[in-house]
Design a protein around this motif. Structure first.
Motif, PDB file in Angstrom:
ATOM      1  N   LEU A 172       0.845  -1.192   0.000  1.00  0.00           N
ATOM      2  CA  LEU A 172       0.000   0.000   0.000  1.00  0.00           C
ATOM      3  C   LEU A 172       0.878   1.240   0.000  1.00  0.00           C
ATOM      4  N   THR A 173       0.490   2.218  -0.795  1.00  0.00           N
ATOM      5  CA  THR A 173       1.264   3.444  -0.911  1.00  0.00           C
ATOM      6  C   THR A 173       0.337   4.648  -0.857  1.00  0.00           C
ATOM      7  N   PRO A 174       0.020   5.124   0.346  1.00  0.00           N
ATOM      8  CA  PRO A 174      -0.834   6.303   0.435  1.00  0.00           C
ATOM      9  C   PRO A 174      -0.084   7.535  -0.064  1.00  0.00           C
ATOM     10  N   GLY A 175      -0.806   8.402  -0.739  1.00  0.00           N
ATOM     11  CA  GLY A 175      -0.218   9.635  -1.237  1.00  0.00           C
ATOM     12  C   GLY A 175      -0.642  10.819  -0.393  1.00  0.00           C
ATOM     13  N   PRO A 176      -0.070  11.972  -0.664  1.00  0.00           N
ATOM     14  CA  PRO A 176      -0.385  13.160   0.132  1.00  0.00           C
ATOM     15  C   PRO A 176      -1.835  13.614  -0.011  1.00  0.00           C
ATOM     16  N   LEU A 177      -2.520  13.177  -1.047  1.00  0.00           N
ATOM     17  CA  LEU A 177      -3.906  13.589  -1.251  1.00  0.00           C
ATOM     18  C   LEU A 177      -4.912  12.573  -0.736  1.00  0.00           C
ATOM     19  N   HIS A 178      -4.437  11.462  -0.182  1.00  0.00           N
ATOM     20  CA  HIS A 178      -5.350  10.500   0.445  1.00  0.00           C
ATOM     21  C   HIS A 178      -5.833  11.084   1.769  1.00  0.00           C
ATOM     22  N   SER A 179      -7.122  11.259   1.871  1.00  0.00           N
ATOM     23  CA  SER A 179      -7.673  11.805   3.109  1.00  0.00           C
ATOM     24  C   SER A 179      -7.801  10.699   4.149  1.00  0.00           C
ATOM     25  N   GLU A 180      -7.973  11.097   5.394  1.00  0.00           N
ATOM     26  CA  GLU A 180      -8.196  10.125   6.455  1.00  0.00           C
ATOM     27  C   GLU A 180      -9.471   9.348   6.186  1.00  0.00           C
ATOM     28  N   LYS A 181     -10.473  10.029   5.643  1.00  0.00           N
ATOM     29  CA  LYS A 181     -11.727   9.362   5.312  1.00  0.00           C
ATOM     30  C   LYS A 181     -11.509   8.256   4.279  1.00  0.00           C
TER      31      LYS A 181
END
Length: 85
Positions: free
Chosen positions: A73-82
């Motif tokens: 998994l690679t979350p990016g800076p635009l992935h919100s907590e929601k």
């Protein structure tokens, strides 16, 4: 943007750990979630896509050793907590 990216992947790691998921502890922004079985890894990937419209590539042998199949998994800076929830 780099600070936000760091915040997001640390937050996702915490959420995954808190949920009891088996993640490898790395310093990278890539979060390995161990599935441990190629067939189950593919089934979980298909389920996430069908039920939640989330695409996660199953990582299987020969990329990783048999028995260590995983998601990366690679979350990016635009992935919100929601989105992470």
């Amino acid at each position: 943007e780099r600070k936000e990216h760091t915040h997001q992947y640390k937050l996702m790691k915490k959420k995954l750990r808190d949920a009891g998921l088996p993640i490898l502890n790395t310093q990278s922004h890539i979060i390995p979630v161990i599935i441990g079985d190629a067939k189950l890894c593919k089934q979980a990937s298909d389920y996430l896509l069908k039920e939640y419209s989330i695409y996660v590539q199953p990582i299987n042998y020969p990329t990783v050793d048999v028995g260590t199949e995983r998601f990366r998994l690679t979350p990016g800076p635009l992935h919100s907590e929601k989105l992470m929830d």
